[in-house]
Motif scaffolding. Structure first.
Motif, PDB file in Angstrom:
ATOM      1  N   TYR A  55       4.143  -7.045   6.956  1.00 11.66           N
ATOM      2  CA  TYR A  55       3.397  -7.543   8.130  1.00 11.66           C
ATOM      3  C   TYR A  55       3.413  -9.070   8.199  1.00 11.66           C
ATOM      4  CZ  TYR A  55      -1.236  -8.349   5.801  1.00 11.66           C
ATOM      5  OH  TYR A  55      -2.268  -8.796   5.018  1.00 11.66           O
ATOM      6  N   GLU A  94       1.978  -5.608   3.007  1.00 16.39           N
ATOM      7  CA  GLU A  94       1.554  -6.986   3.302  1.00 16.39           C
ATOM      8  C   GLU A  94       2.778  -7.890   3.486  1.00 16.39           C
ATOM      9  OE1 GLU A  94      -1.447  -8.687   0.778  1.00 16.39           O
ATOM     10  OE2 GLU A  94      -1.236 -10.661   1.713  1.00 16.39           O
ATOM     11  N   HIS A 146       0.549  -1.249  -0.955  1.00 21.16           N
ATOM     12  CA  HIS A 146      -0.381  -2.232  -0.385  1.00 21.16           C
ATOM     13  C   HIS A 146       0.291  -3.612  -0.333  1.00 21.16           C
ATOM     14  CE1 HIS A 146      -4.339  -3.848   0.585  1.00 21.16           C
ATOM     15  NE2 HIS A 146      -4.263  -4.704  -0.409  1.00 21.16           N
TER      16      HIS A 146
HETATM   17 FE   LIG Z   1      -4.970  -7.515   2.707  1.00 21.69          FE
END
Ligand SMILES: [Fe+2]
Length: 159
Positions: free
Chosen positions: A57, A54, A50
């Motif tokens: 991106y 992040e 996760h």
């Molecule tokens: Fe997020």
């Protein structure tokens, strides 16, 4: 603004801009894939991936803006509709809902391989056009993905 204002030749810059617009389209597909992976990852590696997705991106978002603004610096307009991006992009969208973490990581490694190949081509084209500014910028993007390819492959237990 045209390329002459920064001592570049219009004719030589044209293929650079076309390839930058192609890369921009592909990057939007890649960006949204990263967001999907960030949202939909499940399982034991949730906290690791996760956060990693992040980071990726966020970097892609900055890259997208730099690409678009370089096209403007060269005196042309960046493509700006998803319609154009989807039509132009070599990378394809995927549905990340229910996708296993290993498949997510593989999809991102595959995306990066395509983007790196496009960037290598751009390095040749920019060298030919004498466009050192674009060359330097694209080289940075490429090095980031080269390193992250190693990291993602290591995570996936690949050589
Ligand atoms: Fe997020």
């Amino acid at each position: 603004m045209d390329a002459k204002k920064i001592s570049l030749k219009e004719k030589e810059v044209k293929p650079v801009v076309d390839h930058l617009n192609d890369l921009l389209a592909n990057y939007h597909i890649h960006y949204q894939k990263l967001r999907g992976c960030h949202w939909n990852v499940k399982g034991k590696s949730f906290f690791t991936l996760h956060i990693k997705f992040e980071e990726l991106y966020t970097a892609a978002l900055v890259t997208i803006d730099e690409l678009a603004e370089r096209i403007l610096t060269l005196g042309k307009s960046p493509c700006s509709t998803f319609n154009d991006y989807i039509k132009t992009s070599t990378l394809k969208e995927i549905d990340t809902i229910g996708l296993k973490e290993t498949a997510m990581v593989k999809a991102l490694i595959d995306d990066m391989a395509v983007l790196i190949a496009m960037e290598r081509e751009l390095l040749d084209i920019t060298a030919e056009a004498g466009d050192d500014g674009t060359n330097d910028m694209v080289n940075r993007f490429m090095q980031f993905k080269e390193k992250n390819t190693w990291m993602l492959r290591s995570f996936a237990g690949k050589k």
